[in-house]
Design a protein around this motif. Sequence first.
Motif, mmCIF file in Angstrom:
data_model
loop_
_atom_site.group_PDB
_atom_site.id
_atom_site.type_symbol
_atom_site.label_atom_id
_atom_site.label_comp_id
_atom_site.label_asym_id
_atom_site.label_seq_id
_atom_site.Cartn_x
_atom_site.Cartn_y
_atom_site.Cartn_z
ATOM 1 N N LYS A 183 0.838 -1.116 -0.015
ATOM 2 C CA LYS A 183 -0.034 0.027 0.109
ATOM 3 C C LYS A 183 0.846 1.160 0.067
ATOM 4 N N ILE A 184 1.940 1.100 0.776
ATOM 5 C CA ILE A 184 2.880 2.443 0.771
ATOM 6 C C ILE A 184 3.498 2.658 -0.606
ATOM 7 N N LEU A 185 3.968 1.462 -1.169
ATOM 8 C CA LEU A 185 4.863 1.772 -2.657
ATOM 9 C C LEU A 185 3.714 2.062 -3.673
ATOM 10 N N SER A 186 2.424 1.562 -3.382
ATOM 11 C CA SER A 186 1.492 2.093 -4.509
ATOM 12 C C SER A 186 1.025 3.541 -4.302
ATOM 13 N N HIS A 187 1.057 4.151 -2.896
ATOM 14 C CA HIS A 187 0.803 5.355 -2.499
ATOM 15 C C HIS A 187 2.010 6.386 -3.247
ATOM 16 N N PHE A 188 3.045 5.850 -3.012
ATOM 17 C CA PHE A 188 4.310 6.799 -3.523
ATOM 18 C C PHE A 188 4.724 6.363 -4.962
ATOM 19 N N ALA A 189 3.933 5.373 -5.603
ATOM 20 C CA ALA A 189 4.526 4.964 -7.129
ATOM 21 C C ALA A 189 4.858 5.976 -7.839
ATOM 22 N N GLY A 190 4.490 7.161 -8.129
ATOM 23 C CA GLY A 190 4.704 8.070 -9.177
ATOM 24 C C GLY A 190 5.936 9.185 -8.511
#
Length: 206
Positions: free
Chosen positions: A100-107
Amino acid sequence: MSNEEKVSITVLLPGGRLPLDIMDTALQIARKYNLGIYLSTLQNLRLLDVPLSLVDEVKKPLAALGADFKAAGKFPIPRVCVGRDHCKLGLIDTSDLSGKILSHFAGRKNTKAKLKIAIAACALGCSGIGTSDIGIVATRNGYDVYAGGKGGTHPKSSRRIRKDVSEDEVIRTLDTLIEFHDLKTATKQRMYKLLDDPDFPFAETE
Ligand code: SF4
Protein backbone atom coordinates in the motif's frame (compact mmCIF):
# COMPACT_ATOMS: atom_id res chain seq x y z
CA MET A 1 41.73 -12.34 -16.56
CA SER A 2 39.73 -9.42 -17.94
CA ASN A 3 40.30 -5.98 -16.41
CA GLU A 4 36.78 -4.91 -17.29
CA GLU A 5 34.98 -3.00 -14.53
CA LYS A 6 32.43 -5.08 -12.63
CA VAL A 7 29.27 -3.78 -11.02
CA SER A 8 26.31 -5.01 -8.99
CA ILE A 9 22.72 -5.17 -10.19
CA THR A 10 20.09 -5.04 -7.45
CA VAL A 11 16.66 -6.50 -8.06
CA LEU A 12 14.12 -4.86 -5.73
CA LEU A 13 11.97 -7.31 -3.78
CA PRO A 14 8.88 -5.61 -2.28
CA GLY A 15 7.78 -7.23 0.97
CA GLY A 16 11.05 -9.17 1.05
CA ARG A 17 9.43 -11.75 -1.24
CA LEU A 18 11.48 -13.41 -3.96
CA PRO A 19 9.16 -14.61 -6.76
CA LEU A 20 10.14 -18.11 -7.86
CA ASP A 21 10.43 -17.19 -11.55
CA ILE A 22 12.83 -14.35 -10.69
CA MET A 23 14.80 -16.66 -8.38
CA ASP A 24 15.00 -19.28 -11.10
CA THR A 25 16.11 -16.79 -13.76
CA ALA A 26 18.62 -15.12 -11.43
CA LEU A 27 20.16 -18.54 -10.75
CA GLN A 28 20.42 -19.29 -14.48
CA ILE A 29 22.02 -15.90 -15.13
CA ALA A 30 24.45 -16.32 -12.24
CA ARG A 31 25.51 -19.71 -13.58
CA LYS A 32 25.79 -18.49 -17.17
CA TYR A 33 27.95 -15.44 -16.36
CA ASN A 34 29.64 -16.80 -13.22
CA LEU A 35 28.12 -14.14 -10.94
CA GLY A 36 27.63 -14.10 -7.19
CA ILE A 37 24.25 -13.62 -5.49
CA TYR A 38 23.90 -11.60 -2.30
CA LEU A 39 20.67 -11.13 -0.36
CA SER A 40 21.09 -7.58 0.88
CA THR A 41 20.34 -6.17 4.33
CA LEU A 42 17.44 -4.29 2.74
CA GLN A 43 15.98 -7.62 1.56
CA ASN A 44 16.83 -7.19 -2.11
CA LEU A 45 18.68 -9.59 -4.43
CA ARG A 46 22.02 -8.35 -5.67
CA LEU A 47 23.90 -9.93 -8.56
CA LEU A 48 27.62 -9.44 -7.96
CA ASP A 49 30.56 -9.05 -10.33
CA VAL A 50 28.54 -8.21 -13.46
CA PRO A 51 30.91 -7.04 -16.23
CA LEU A 52 29.86 -3.53 -17.23
CA SER A 53 29.36 -4.56 -20.85
CA LEU A 54 26.83 -7.23 -19.81
CA VAL A 55 24.55 -5.11 -17.63
CA ASP A 56 21.75 -4.80 -20.20
CA GLU A 57 22.02 -8.45 -21.16
CA VAL A 58 21.77 -9.54 -17.52
CA LYS A 59 18.83 -7.25 -16.78
CA LYS A 60 16.77 -8.14 -19.83
CA PRO A 61 15.38 -11.57 -18.84
CA LEU A 62 14.67 -10.32 -15.30
CA ALA A 63 12.92 -7.20 -16.58
CA ALA A 64 10.81 -9.43 -18.82
CA LEU A 65 9.47 -11.06 -15.63
CA GLY A 66 8.54 -7.66 -14.18
CA ALA A 67 11.65 -7.19 -12.03
CA ASP A 68 12.41 -3.65 -10.92
CA PHE A 69 15.97 -2.51 -10.29
CA LYS A 70 17.57 -0.23 -7.74
CA ALA A 71 18.27 3.26 -9.09
CA ALA A 72 18.85 6.74 -7.69
CA GLY A 73 15.71 8.64 -6.78
CA LYS A 74 13.42 5.62 -6.42
CA PHE A 75 11.14 5.55 -3.42
CA PRO A 76 12.69 3.18 -0.83
CA ILE A 77 11.22 -0.31 -0.51
CA PRO A 78 10.28 -0.82 3.16
CA ARG A 79 12.12 -3.58 4.98
CA VAL A 80 9.54 -5.83 6.62
CA CYS A 81 9.40 -8.51 9.27
CA VAL A 82 7.85 -11.75 8.11
CA GLY A 83 4.43 -10.73 9.41
CA ARG A 84 1.24 -12.21 10.82
CA ASP A 85 0.92 -15.25 8.58
CA HIS A 86 4.36 -16.58 9.50
CA CYS A 87 4.98 -15.38 13.07
CA LYS A 88 2.60 -16.06 15.93
CA LEU A 89 3.25 -12.61 17.44
CA GLY A 90 2.35 -10.79 14.24
CA LEU A 91 -0.65 -8.46 14.18
CA ILE A 92 -0.61 -7.45 10.50
CA ASP A 93 0.38 -8.58 7.02
CA THR A 94 3.54 -6.48 6.61
CA SER A 95 3.81 -7.26 2.90
CA ASP A 96 0.32 -5.87 2.37
CA LEU A 97 1.12 -2.60 4.18
CA SER A 98 4.40 -2.32 2.28
CA GLY A 99 2.47 -2.73 -0.98
CA LYS A 100 0.00 0.00 0.00
CA ILE A 101 2.86 2.39 0.81
CA LEU A 102 4.67 1.62 -2.46
CA SER A 103 1.47 2.04 -4.40
CA HIS A 104 0.77 5.41 -2.69
CA PHE A 105 4.25 6.71 -3.59
CA ALA A 106 4.50 4.95 -6.95
CA GLY A 107 4.73 8.10 -9.06
CA ARG A 108 7.20 9.86 -6.77
CA LYS A 109 10.47 10.76 -8.45
CA ASN A 110 13.77 12.01 -7.02
CA THR A 111 13.28 10.81 -3.47
CA LYS A 112 16.42 11.91 -1.66
CA ALA A 113 18.82 9.16 -0.65
CA LYS A 114 19.59 7.70 2.79
CA LEU A 115 15.96 7.27 3.77
CA LYS A 116 15.17 3.81 5.12
CA ILE A 117 11.70 2.61 6.07
CA ALA A 118 10.91 -0.43 8.19
CA ILE A 119 7.63 -2.16 9.05
CA ALA A 120 7.10 -4.59 11.93
CA ALA A 121 4.03 -6.63 12.78
CA CYS A 122 4.57 -6.31 16.54
CA ALA A 123 6.46 -4.24 19.08
CA LEU A 124 9.54 -6.49 18.94
CA GLY A 125 10.40 -4.67 15.71
CA CYS A 126 12.53 -7.40 14.09
CA SER A 127 12.87 -5.43 10.84
CA GLY A 128 15.03 -2.79 12.52
CA ILE A 129 12.45 -0.25 13.60
CA GLY A 130 14.77 1.36 16.15
CA THR A 131 17.54 1.96 13.61
CA SER A 132 15.53 3.06 10.56
CA ASP A 133 14.75 6.60 9.44
CA ILE A 134 11.05 5.78 9.56
CA GLY A 135 9.66 2.81 11.47
CA ILE A 136 6.05 1.59 11.46
CA VAL A 137 4.98 -0.85 14.18
CA ALA A 138 1.63 -2.60 14.44
CA THR A 139 -0.02 -2.33 17.86
CA ARG A 140 -3.27 -3.77 19.23
CA ASN A 141 -4.84 -0.35 18.60
CA GLY A 142 -3.39 0.59 15.20
CA TYR A 143 0.15 1.67 14.43
CA ASP A 144 2.98 3.53 16.10
CA VAL A 145 5.34 5.50 13.87
CA TYR A 146 8.99 6.17 14.75
CA ALA A 147 11.50 8.52 13.15
CA GLY A 148 15.21 9.18 13.23
CA GLY A 149 16.88 5.82 13.83
CA LYS A 150 20.12 4.77 12.20
CA GLY A 151 22.85 2.17 12.47
CA GLY A 152 26.46 2.68 11.45
CA THR A 153 29.39 3.81 13.54
CA HIS A 154 27.25 6.14 15.67
CA PRO A 155 23.87 4.40 15.99
CA LYS A 156 20.80 6.39 16.96
CA SER A 157 17.55 5.05 18.36
CA SER A 158 14.42 6.30 16.69
CA ARG A 159 11.84 8.40 18.50
CA ARG A 160 8.11 7.62 18.55
CA ILE A 161 6.16 10.39 16.85
CA ARG A 162 2.69 8.82 16.39
CA LYS A 163 0.86 6.38 18.68
CA ASP A 164 -2.01 4.02 17.84
CA VAL A 165 -2.94 5.75 14.58
CA SER A 166 -4.91 4.28 11.68
CA GLU A 167 -3.38 2.94 8.47
CA ASP A 168 -4.58 6.04 6.58
CA GLU A 169 -2.91 8.21 9.20
CA VAL A 170 0.33 6.23 8.78
CA ILE A 171 0.32 7.09 5.08
CA ARG A 172 -0.39 10.77 5.83
CA THR A 173 2.46 10.76 8.36
CA LEU A 174 4.80 9.32 5.72
CA ASP A 175 3.68 12.00 3.27
CA THR A 176 4.55 14.70 5.78
CA LEU A 177 7.87 13.17 6.83
CA ILE A 178 9.08 12.53 3.30
CA GLU A 179 8.11 15.99 2.07
CA PHE A 180 9.92 17.49 5.07
CA HIS A 181 13.00 15.37 4.40
CA ASP A 182 12.89 16.45 0.76
CA LEU A 183 12.54 20.12 1.65
CA LYS A 184 15.43 20.09 4.11
CA THR A 185 17.81 17.83 2.19
CA ALA A 186 20.12 18.82 -0.65
CA THR A 187 21.08 15.38 -1.91
CA LYS A 188 21.07 12.81 0.91
CA GLN A 189 20.54 12.86 4.65
CA ARG A 190 19.52 10.58 7.51
CA MET A 191 16.30 11.64 9.23
CA TYR A 192 17.88 11.89 12.70
CA LYS A 193 19.60 15.10 11.66
CA LEU A 194 16.20 16.71 11.20
CA LEU A 195 14.55 15.63 14.46
CA ASP A 196 15.59 18.77 16.31
CA ASP A 197 14.85 21.13 13.44
CA PRO A 198 12.41 23.76 14.83
CA ASP A 199 10.07 22.98 11.93
CA PHE A 200 10.09 19.19 12.40
CA PRO A 201 6.39 18.38 12.01
CA PHE A 202 5.91 15.88 14.88
CA ALA A 203 6.60 15.94 18.60
CA GLU A 204 7.80 12.88 20.48
CA THR A 205 4.94 10.84 21.99
CA GLU A 206 5.05 8.94 25.27
S1 SF4 B 1 8.42 -8.07 14.70
FE1 SF4 B 1 7.04 -9.36 15.87
S2 SF4 B 1 5.66 -10.22 14.34
FE2 SF4 B 1 7.45 -9.48 13.26
S3 SF4 B 1 8.81 -11.26 13.09
FE3 SF4 B 1 9.42 -10.08 14.92
S4 SF4 B 1 8.31 -11.08 16.59
FE4 SF4 B 1 7.32 -11.71 14.67
